[in-house]
Structure formats: C-alpha cells, structure tokens
Design a protein around this motif. Structure first.
Motif, mmCIF file in Angstrom:
data_model
loop_
_atom_site.group_PDB
_atom_site.id
_atom_site.type_symbol
_atom_site.label_atom_id
_atom_site.label_comp_id
_atom_site.label_asym_id
_atom_site.label_seq_id
_atom_site.Cartn_x
_atom_site.Cartn_y
_atom_site.Cartn_z
ATOM 1 N N HIS A 27 -10.100 25.303 6.599
ATOM 2 C CA HIS A 27 -10.968 24.342 7.277
ATOM 3 C C HIS A 27 -10.364 22.942 7.276
ATOM 4 O O HIS A 27 -9.837 22.498 6.260
ATOM 5 N N ILE A 28 -10.436 22.290 8.409
ATOM 6 C CA ILE A 28 -10.103 20.865 8.520
ATOM 7 C C ILE A 28 -11.379 20.156 8.936
ATOM 8 O O ILE A 28 -12.007 20.548 9.936
ATOM 9 N N PHE A 29 -11.767 19.140 8.185
ATOM 10 C CA PHE A 29 -13.016 18.450 8.514
ATOM 11 C C PHE A 29 -12.779 17.490 9.677
ATOM 12 O O PHE A 29 -11.765 16.788 9.729
ATOM 13 N N ASN A 30 -13.731 17.442 10.599
ATOM 14 C CA ASN A 30 -13.679 16.492 11.710
ATOM 15 C C ASN A 30 -15.087 16.380 12.271
ATOM 16 O O ASN A 30 -15.994 17.116 11.855
ATOM 17 N N LEU A 31 -15.257 15.455 13.203
ATOM 18 C CA LEU A 31 -16.502 15.419 13.948
ATOM 19 C C LEU A 31 -16.441 16.524 15.004
ATOM 20 O O LEU A 31 -15.374 17.023 15.324
ATOM 21 N N GLY A 32 -17.603 16.839 15.566
ATOM 22 C CA GLY A 32 -17.646 17.837 16.628
ATOM 23 C C GLY A 32 -17.369 17.258 18.002
ATOM 24 O O GLY A 32 -17.412 17.960 19.013
ATOM 25 N N HIS A 33 -17.094 15.960 18.096
ATOM 26 C CA HIS A 33 -16.567 15.270 19.282
ATOM 27 C C HIS A 33 -16.197 13.862 18.811
ATOM 28 O O HIS A 33 -16.254 13.593 17.612
ATOM 29 N N GLY A 34 -15.811 12.965 19.715
ATOM 30 C CA GLY A 34 -15.291 11.672 19.287
ATOM 31 C C GLY A 34 -16.310 10.763 18.607
ATOM 32 O O GLY A 34 -17.512 10.837 18.873
ATOM 33 N N ILE A 35 -15.802 9.872 17.745
ATOM 34 C CA ILE A 35 -16.656 8.870 17.092
ATOM 35 C C ILE A 35 -17.137 7.870 18.149
ATOM 36 O O ILE A 35 -16.391 7.497 19.058
ATOM 37 N N LEU A 36 -18.389 7.446 18.042
ATOM 38 C CA LEU A 36 -18.965 6.540 19.040
ATOM 39 C C LEU A 36 -18.629 5.079 18.703
ATOM 40 O O LEU A 36 -18.443 4.725 17.535
ATOM 41 N N PRO A 37 -18.559 4.223 19.749
ATOM 42 C CA PRO A 37 -18.089 2.842 19.554
ATOM 43 C C PRO A 37 -18.971 1.983 18.649
ATOM 44 O O PRO A 37 -18.503 0.988 18.115
ATOM 45 N N ASP A 38 -20.246 2.345 18.472
ATOM 46 C CA ASP A 38 -21.109 1.468 17.662
ATOM 47 C C ASP A 38 -21.382 2.029 16.257
ATOM 48 O O ASP A 38 -22.341 1.615 15.598
ATOM 49 N N ILE A 39 -20.555 2.935 15.800
ATOM 50 C CA ILE A 39 -20.696 3.447 14.432
ATOM 51 C C ILE A 39 -20.178 2.391 13.441
ATOM 52 O O ILE A 39 -19.078 1.867 13.621
ATOM 53 N N PRO A 40 -20.973 2.055 12.391
ATOM 54 C CA PRO A 40 -20.476 1.103 11.386
ATOM 55 C C PRO A 40 -19.254 1.680 10.656
ATOM 56 O O PRO A 40 -19.277 2.841 10.238
ATOM 57 N N VAL A 41 -18.210 0.863 10.517
ATOM 58 C CA VAL A 41 -16.975 1.329 9.872
ATOM 59 C C VAL A 41 -17.275 1.833 8.462
ATOM 60 O O VAL A 41 -16.702 2.827 8.011
ATOM 61 N N LYS A 42 -18.221 1.170 7.779
ATOM 62 C CA LYS A 42 -18.492 1.584 6.390
ATOM 63 C C LYS A 42 -19.078 3.000 6.334
ATOM 64 O O LYS A 42 -18.873 3.714 5.358
ATOM 65 N N ASN A 43 -19.764 3.421 7.372
ATOM 66 C CA ASN A 43 -20.283 4.798 7.391
ATOM 67 C C ASN A 43 -19.153 5.818 7.594
ATOM 68 O O ASN A 43 -19.186 6.905 7.016
ATOM 69 N N ALA A 44 -18.175 5.454 8.405
ATOM 70 C CA ALA A 44 -17.021 6.344 8.593
ATOM 71 C C ALA A 44 -16.274 6.496 7.265
ATOM 72 O O ALA A 44 -15.893 7.594 6.854
ATOM 73 N N ARG A 45 -16.121 5.383 6.568
ATOM 74 C CA ARG A 45 -15.444 5.390 5.268
ATOM 75 C C ARG A 45 -16.246 6.246 4.257
ATOM 76 O O ARG A 45 -15.687 7.011 3.482
ATOM 77 N N TYR A 46 -17.549 6.113 4.323
ATOM 78 C CA TYR A 46 -18.431 6.885 3.439
ATOM 79 C C TYR A 46 -18.225 8.381 3.674
ATOM 80 O O TYR A 46 -18.132 9.172 2.728
ATOM 81 N N LEU A 47 -18.141 8.763 4.941
ATOM 82 C CA LEU A 47 -17.927 10.172 5.292
ATOM 83 C C LEU A 47 -16.613 10.690 4.692
ATOM 84 O O LEU A 47 -16.587 11.761 4.081
ATOM 85 N N ILE A 48 -15.540 9.932 4.874
ATOM 86 C CA ILE A 48 -14.219 10.386 4.398
ATOM 87 C C ILE A 48 -14.260 10.596 2.877
ATOM 88 O O ILE A 48 -13.835 11.642 2.372
ATOM 89 N N ASP A 49 -14.785 9.600 2.164
ATOM 90 C CA ASP A 49 -14.829 9.692 0.699
ATOM 91 C C ASP A 49 -15.707 10.860 0.252
ATOM 92 O O ASP A 49 -15.365 11.591 -0.670
ATOM 93 N N TYR A 50 -16.829 11.016 0.919
ATOM 94 C CA TYR A 50 -17.784 12.066 0.530
ATOM 95 C C TYR A 50 -17.175 13.458 0.737
ATOM 96 O O TYR A 50 -17.281 14.332 -0.127
ATOM 97 N N VAL A 51 -16.506 13.656 1.870
ATOM 98 C CA VAL A 51 -15.879 14.962 2.155
ATOM 99 C C VAL A 51 -14.787 15.254 1.127
ATOM 100 O O VAL A 51 -14.684 16.368 0.607
#
Ligand code: CP3
Length: 346
Positions: free
Chosen positions: A310-334
């Motif tokens: 398994h490779i973790f990813n979104l099921g389509h592209g990241i949206l332009p108004d996503i807070p960067v800190k939430n993306a970072r949270y996802l990476i660390d959590y995974v």
C-alpha cells in the motif's frame, strides 16, 4: 527508497505517502513562485523554478516522493496545439481537434523534443532531492489527453469526443495512436532524466461505458505499461484510472501500482486487485478540512491495508484551500500509525 520498495511490493517500516497535486496553490510559497514568473505555464517552462516547486512539498510536508511540477497538457501543447490556463475556467485549447487535417498537423516527434524543459526540471530536481526520496514523472493517459484535445477544455458530458467515438472511431483511434507514440518517447526521456516512477493519470476514465473504456482507453495504457516494462524494467509504473470502480477487475496490465480514486471502497479494491497489484490511495480529499475526519479516514484505510502492499495518497488531488498544517498532520499521522501497525505484525 521506501517509496520504490513499496511500489515493488517489498516490506517497509511505514506506509509511504505522497499527495496528488502536492505542489500547488494550497502552498503560499507556490503562489509566490508562480507570481515571480507570471503564470502557471511560464512556471512549467522554467526548469529551475519548476524544480523548486517540485521540492516545496518535500521540505514543507516531508512526503516520501516528489512529483515533477508540470501538467498533463504540456504534451498536446508541444505537439502543436495552442493552450492557455484561464483563471476560474482552467485549461483551454483555442483550436480543438475535430478532423484528420487538424490531427495531421500535430507532431509526436516535435513534442518529445520540445519538452526539454520537463527533462531539465527532472535532472535539477534529482540532483537536489535526497537519495531516499523518489522522483515521480507523469503523463496523461491517451484517452484523457484526447478528451481535452477534442473538447478544448474541461467538459460536463464529453459530447464532442464521444460523438467522435461512436460516429468516427477510426479518427479517434488515429488520435490515440499518435498520442501513445508521443507518450512513449516522452516517458522514456523522463526516465532517462531521473524519474524513478511514472504515474499515468486517466482522470476522465469514468466517462465511458466499460467496453468503450477497454477499447479506447485501457488498451493504450496497457501498451504503454508494456513499453515501459520492456525498455525501463526498474521503473515503477503507477496507473490512476479515476472512477472505474464498477469494472476494476478488468483493468489487468503490466503495471506495479493501481491508484484508487476516493469513490471506490478500498476493501473491495483490495479483495479484487490487492494480491496482484500494490494499491495507492484513497483518502477522500475533503477530509483534509478537519483533523478528526483525517484520523477517522486514515484509521479506516490502514485497518484495511495493514501496512502491506500500500502507498498512502488522497483519492484525487489536494484542493487549493486546504490548510497546510492539516496536510502536515495527515503525513505525520499516517507515518506514525502505519509504523505501529507494521511493528506489531512482526
Ligand atoms: O503536484 C503535482 O501533482 C504535480 C503537478 C501536476 C499539475 N497537474 C499541476 C497543476 C499534475 C500531476 C497535474 C495533472 C493534471 N493536470 C491532471 C490529472 C490529475 C487530475 O487532477 O485529475 C489534469 C486533469 C490536469 C489538467 C489541469 N491542469 C486542469 C484541469 C487544471 C485546472 C484546474 C486547477 O486545478 O486549477 C490544471 C492547472 C494546474 N495543474 C495547476 C497546477 C498546480 C493550477 C495552476 C495554477 O493556477 O497555479
């Protein structure tokens, strides 16, 4: 490279992760970089700055792979079509292709040559990228590219390209043949410039009924996979046919990784395809608006995949108004959660 190991089905200490569209507008440093050259296409053509855009999500998010900053539509652009990106509208080809005369004017050879700025961006990126991070090259699948080339822009019902499919299938096949030939040279050149993996984006796969998809889209993807496998046996091949869950078991070919879009239950994808292919995906991109939604979504996905194939990813592209800190949270959590699951299984 943990990412390439996972692509090839080897065990890793955590589930590798990257995000589709990870270099883009949700990053303030990306918006500054784009402003410094004027617009999006100018940024694609400036190899130094495109490499910088490619590396931004590595330093900001510490993802396991970088994807070269470019666009699927630079191929038809460099085959000879006139392309612009209109704010609020998206990509527009001013003269869509609807007959053989227009198709004959396009050149696969010219495209392969003119796309030098992509190869240079890959070389510069590979030099600056840490050796444990993978570099992903990419292209649009022939069907998705043909769709843009015939429609001229994004489309609601794909009426023009489907009209061609049913009323003049030979013309559509000629176009797909020409695109596929161009893609072979383009992909080879990307790999020679340093791409460790190639992702083929079939964003508009879901627009066709099954048999039409197999004939007009999948057969060309399968041919590209065979070509890459034969000429570049060490390169990982990722395919992302979006929205084809209903007939996913028919999508057999010589690739390594199958990207799953968010609309497909991952458990079903795993049962049907997981033994033969590594799966990539498929967090619903809008979960990134909320950290609880991130945790719930990640837990569900990791409980199905258990850190294997398994490779973790979104099921389509990241949206332009996503807070960067939430993306970072996802990476660390995974990374943390998957490492625990894998360690426990030993
Ligand atoms: O970070 C990365 O993923 C690498 C770069 C990348 C871009 N586009 C940059 C981009 C990749 C891999 C793509 C692929 C792409 N481009 C696809 C396939 C993936 C998908 O989303 O289904 C498609 C269909 C395109 C065509 C395209 N390019 C559209 C429809 C648009 C407009 C919509 C939008 O998001 O603005 C683009 C523009 C585009 N491509 C941007 C970026 C960063 C935004 C341009 C900007 O305003 O800066």
């Amino acid at each position: 490279m943990i990412f390439i190991d996972a692509c090839k089905g080897k065990a890793t200490k955590h589930t590798p992760i990257w995000l589709m569209r990870q270099a883009g507008r949700y990053l303030p440093q990306y918006r500054d970089l784009r402003a410094s050259v004027g617009d999006f296409l100018a940024l694609c053509k400036d190899s130094q700055k495109a490499a910088q855009a490619t590396l931004q999500p590595i330093s900001e998010l510490d993802v396991d792979a970088a994807i070269i900053f470019s666009d699927i539509l630079v191929l038809p652009l460099e085959m000879g079509m006139s392309l612009s990106f209109k704010p609020g509208i998206g990509p527009v080809f001013s003269e869509p292709i609807n007959d053989l005369k227009a198709l004959d004017k396009l050149s696969a050879d010219k495209a392969i040559e003119n796309l030098n700025y992509v190869y240079d961006a890959l070389k510069i990126t590979r030099e600056q990228l840490s050796p444990d991070k993978a570099l992903i090259g990419f292209c649009g699948a022939p069907w998705t590219l043909a769709t843009y080339m015939v429609e001229g822009s994004g489309s609601k019902n794909y009426a023009n390209v489907k009209k061609m499919l049913y009323s003049n299938p030979q013309l559509l096949h000629s176009m797909l043949r020409k695109i596929t030939n161009a893609l072979k040279g383009y992909i080879s050149a990307q790999i020679n410039a340093g791409a460790d993996a190639i992702q083929i984006f079939d964003s508009w796969a879901g627009a066709l009924e099954m048999n039409a998809y197999l004939e007009f889209a999948w057969s060309y993807i399968s041919e590209l996979c065979d070509y890459i496998r034969k000429n570049h046996p060490n390169t990982a091949i990722i395919v992302f046919p979006k929205g084809v869950g209903a007939f996913i078991e028919n999508l057999q070919a010589g690739y390594d990784v199958l990207g799953i879009s968010w609309d497909m239950p991952l458990k079903i994808a795993k049962d049907k395809m997981g033994a033969k292919y590594v799966l990539q995906g498929n967090l619903e991109p809008c979960r990134l608006y909320d950290t609880m939604a991130i945790e719930d979504g990640v837990d569900e996905i990791l409980n199905i995949m258990r850190g294997k194939r398994h490779i973790f990813n979104l099921g389509h592209g990241i949206l332009p108004d996503i807070p960067v800190k939430n993306a970072r949270y996802l990476i660390d959590y995974v990374r943390e959660k998957s490492a625990k699951i894998i360690a426990k299984a030993k």
